[in-house]
Design an enzyme around this catalytic site. Structure first.
Site, mmCIF file in Angstrom:
data_model
loop_
_atom_site.group_PDB
_atom_site.id
_atom_site.type_symbol
_atom_site.label_atom_id
_atom_site.label_comp_id
_atom_site.label_asym_id
_atom_site.label_seq_id
_atom_site.Cartn_x
_atom_site.Cartn_y
_atom_site.Cartn_z
ATOM 1 N N CYS A 1 0.810 -1.227 0.000
ATOM 2 C CA CYS A 1 0.000 0.000 0.000
ATOM 3 C C CYS A 1 0.840 1.272 0.000
ATOM 4 O O CYS A 1 0.318 2.353 -0.245
ATOM 5 C CB CYS A 1 -0.953 -0.007 1.181
ATOM 6 S SG CYS A 1 -1.844 -1.557 1.291
ATOM 7 N N HIS B 1 -4.032 6.381 1.719
ATOM 8 C CA HIS B 1 -4.352 5.007 1.321
ATOM 9 C C HIS B 1 -5.686 4.648 1.977
ATOM 10 O O HIS B 1 -5.915 4.938 3.143
ATOM 11 C CB HIS B 1 -3.241 4.071 1.801
ATOM 12 C CG HIS B 1 -3.625 2.638 1.708
ATOM 13 N ND1 HIS B 1 -4.136 2.093 0.557
ATOM 14 C CD2 HIS B 1 -3.599 1.636 2.627
ATOM 15 C CE1 HIS B 1 -4.399 0.817 0.762
ATOM 16 N NE2 HIS B 1 -4.092 0.517 2.009
ATOM 17 N N ASN C 1 -10.093 -1.361 -0.426
ATOM 18 C CA ASN C 1 -8.637 -1.239 -0.329
ATOM 19 C C ASN C 1 -8.011 -1.851 -1.579
ATOM 20 O O ASN C 1 -8.104 -3.052 -1.797
ATOM 21 C CB ASN C 1 -8.171 -1.975 0.940
ATOM 22 C CG ASN C 1 -6.668 -1.909 1.152
ATOM 23 O OD1 ASN C 1 -5.913 -1.550 0.247
ATOM 24 N ND2 ASN C 1 -6.230 -2.266 2.341
HETATM 25 N N1 ACO Z 1 -17.821 -10.041 9.144
HETATM 26 C C1 ACO Z 1 -18.247 -10.296 10.383
HETATM 27 N N2 ACO Z 1 -17.407 -10.500 11.410
HETATM 28 C C2 ACO Z 1 -16.089 -10.447 11.154
HETATM 29 C C3 ACO Z 1 -15.592 -10.189 9.871
HETATM 30 C C4 ACO Z 1 -16.512 -9.977 8.846
HETATM 31 N N3 ACO Z 1 -16.139 -9.728 7.591
HETATM 32 N N4 ACO Z 1 -14.233 -10.172 9.928
HETATM 33 C C5 ACO Z 1 -13.906 -10.430 11.193
HETATM 34 N N5 ACO Z 1 -15.029 -10.596 11.953
HETATM 35 C C6 ACO Z 1 -15.151 -10.897 13.355
HETATM 36 C C7 ACO Z 1 -13.904 -11.560 13.934
HETATM 37 O O1 ACO Z 1 -13.951 -12.947 13.701
HETATM 38 C C8 ACO Z 1 -14.048 -11.208 15.382
HETATM 39 O O2 ACO Z 1 -14.969 -12.085 15.973
HETATM 40 P P1 ACO Z 1 -14.738 -12.644 17.484
HETATM 41 O O3 ACO Z 1 -14.736 -11.410 18.335
HETATM 42 O O4 ACO Z 1 -15.898 -13.543 17.674
HETATM 43 O O5 ACO Z 1 -13.408 -13.320 17.433
HETATM 44 C C9 ACO Z 1 -14.673 -9.819 15.369
HETATM 45 O O6 ACO Z 1 -15.277 -9.664 14.081
HETATM 46 C C10 ACO Z 1 -13.695 -8.691 15.581
HETATM 47 O O7 ACO Z 1 -12.570 -8.945 14.734
HETATM 48 P P2 ACO Z 1 -11.357 -7.950 14.683
HETATM 49 O O8 ACO Z 1 -10.293 -8.488 13.799
HETATM 50 O O9 ACO Z 1 -10.992 -7.585 16.092
HETATM 51 O O10 ACO Z 1 -12.043 -6.708 13.995
HETATM 52 P P3 ACO Z 1 -11.474 -5.269 13.795
HETATM 53 O O11 ACO Z 1 -12.390 -4.298 14.396
HETATM 54 O O12 ACO Z 1 -10.016 -5.179 14.138
HETATM 55 O O13 ACO Z 1 -11.590 -5.092 12.203
HETATM 56 C C11 ACO Z 1 -10.194 -5.184 10.230
HETATM 57 C C12 ACO Z 1 -10.892 -5.967 11.354
HETATM 58 C C13 ACO Z 1 -11.272 -4.475 9.446
HETATM 59 C C14 ACO Z 1 -9.427 -6.151 9.360
HETATM 60 C C15 ACO Z 1 -9.226 -4.138 10.848
HETATM 61 O O14 ACO Z 1 -8.413 -4.759 11.821
HETATM 62 C C16 ACO Z 1 -8.332 -3.461 9.835
HETATM 63 O O15 ACO Z 1 -8.784 -2.676 9.028
HETATM 64 N N6 ACO Z 1 -7.003 -3.689 9.899
HETATM 65 C C17 ACO Z 1 -6.042 -2.982 9.059
HETATM 66 C C18 ACO Z 1 -6.025 -3.460 7.639
HETATM 67 C C19 ACO Z 1 -4.938 -2.727 6.871
HETATM 68 O O16 ACO Z 1 -4.753 -1.532 7.017
HETATM 69 N N7 ACO Z 1 -4.148 -3.430 6.087
HETATM 70 C C20 ACO Z 1 -2.952 -2.801 5.494
HETATM 71 C C21 ACO Z 1 -3.079 -2.479 4.099
HETATM 72 S S1 ACO Z 1 -3.438 -3.850 3.101
HETATM 73 C C22 ACO Z 1 -2.021 -4.315 2.174
HETATM 74 O O17 ACO Z 1 -0.925 -3.965 2.449
HETATM 75 C C23 ACO Z 1 -2.243 -5.298 1.085
#
Ligand code: ACO
Length: 339
Positions: free
Chosen positions: A125, A266, A296
């Site tokens: 990214c 980004h 993304n």
């Molecule tokens: N739908 C429903 N529930 C979900 C989903 C989904 N799509 N995905 C995860 N959950 C659940 C998890 O299983 C978890 O359930 P549990 O509590 O029963 O275990 C709960 O939701 C919370 O999961 P978290 O991972 O804690 O959710 P979070 O609020 O952190 O959001 C996310 C997840 C959106 C991935 C976030 O962490 C994020 O945006 N991270 C950064 C991503 C990023 O910037 N990547 C870098 C760039 S990408 C690149 O370089 C290619």
């Protein structure tokens, strides 16, 4: 909007962005579509990420096709013929194939000189910012006059559509910029700041398919060729590091947050953008956001957003633009551009 001039000790721009372009595949994958594929809901995706839909490339489209469409638009806006290009940089983590570089296919598709050099750059990214920094340095060193910097991804090809934690986040698309010499009026690329922390490499990676773990029937069965991500770790790292990169970019150029007309971030997660805006004291209205429609797109994210903002007239001459991005590596960076 700001009339502030760049501090005396800041670098005078040597290079500038002469034209931009972007291309999004026509097929839309909505949150409702994803509800039918994995255990998720529109409410969860919108609330946790800000994404409502993303684009998915057609079966016969590859990175070089999307990249070339974006590049041709950028060349047209810049009024530069492809034959004038001295270098093609393609930032991507989803190339046409591991070998050769996607830049070689782009060279042929856009009609660049057959001996125009090119290479792919894998900084996820932050890839477009890394590419911009290389282009700026080469132009500054008189090694090149016109450089095409592309960010392109077909992330749908490397996602596990059974993993709800990753498949809802990403989409396909490409963006491009033609970088050339600045006309000496103070407009252009003021600074770029690049960072990386390899100790975080496994927080976002594709375990198999490289020399560490070559492809085998077992790796395919284990879905090791898809993106694996520790989302929360990346999230926390992103808020801290992007805020710091923005603050460094502003400070090192003798500007203040008030002087930034547009942040083109980004587009990873609306909550990351909200947190960064708060930490940096820049009103959210000055962040260009298209995550709702595009999701993304990793390396492509910033140039797609930039081209949208340019073409819809939001970005105007003399404004200060700040690009920032963070992704797998973990790599991150910022670029400050006076438009
Ligand atoms: N739908 C429903 N529930 C979900 C989903 C989904 N799509 N995905 C995860 N959950 C659940 C998890 O299983 C978890 O359930 P549990 O509590 O029963 O275990 C709960 O939701 C919370 O999961 P978290 O991972 O804690 O959710 P979070 O609020 O952190 O959001 C996310 C997840 C959106 C991935 C976030 O962490 C994020 O945006 N991270 C950064 C991503 C990023 O910037 N990547 C870098 C760039 S990408 C690149 O370089 C290619």
């Amino acid at each position: 909007m700001s009339e502030t001039t760049v501090a005396e000790d800041a670098k005078k721009p040597d290079s500038t962005i002469l034209g931009t372009g972007h291309y999004l595949p026509s097929r839309v994958l909505s949150n409702a579509d994803l509800e039918k594929m994995v255990d998720t809901s529109n409410e969860w995706i919108v609330e946790r990420t800000g994404i409502r839909e993303r684009r998915i490339a057609a079966a016969d489209e590859a990175a070089s096709d999307i990249a070339s469409n974006a590049a041709i638009q950028a060349l047209n806006m810049a009024e530069i013929d492809a034959k004038q290009l001295d270098l093609i940089i393609v930032a991507t983590i989803s190339p046409d194939m591991p070998l050769p570089a996607t830049a070689m296919y782009v060279q042929q598709k856009i009609g660049a000189r057959s001996y125009c050099p090119g290479f792919d750059l894998a900084a996820a990214c932050a890839g477009f910012i890394y590419g911009l920094s290389v282009a700026d340095s080469l132009i500054q060193a008189n090694q090149a006059k016109y450089i095409l910097v592309i960010g392109v991804e077909l992330l749908s090809r490397i996602l596990n559509y059974e993993d709800r934690a990753t498949c809802v986040l990403f989409g396909d698309g490409g963006g491009a910029a033609v970088v050339g010499p600045s006309s000496g009026d103070g407009r252009g690329i003021i600074s770029t700041h690049l960072y990386a922390d390899g100790s975080q490499a496994k927080s976002l990676y594709i375990p198999a398919g490289g020399s560490r773990t070559p492809a085998s029937e077992q790796t395919v069965r284990d879905k090791q060729h898809f993106v694996h991500m520790a989302g929360q770790d990346v999230f926390k790292f992103a808020v801290k590091s992007l805020s710091s990169a923005i603050q460094t970019a502003i400070r090192s150029s003798g500007l203040t947050p008030k002087d930034i007309d547009w942040v083109i971030p980004h587009q990873a997660n609306i909550r990351i953008i909200d947190a960064v805006a708060n930490r940096c004291n820049i009103p959210k209205e000055r962040f260009y956001i298209n995550i709702e429609r595009v999701g993304n797109t990793s390396s492509a994210s910033i140039p797609i957003a930039l081209d949208e903002a340019v073409r819809n007239g939001l970005v105007r001459p003399g404004q200060n633009l700040l690009f920032c991005g963070l992704g797998a590596g973990i790599t991150w960076g910022s670029a400050l551009v006076r438009w």
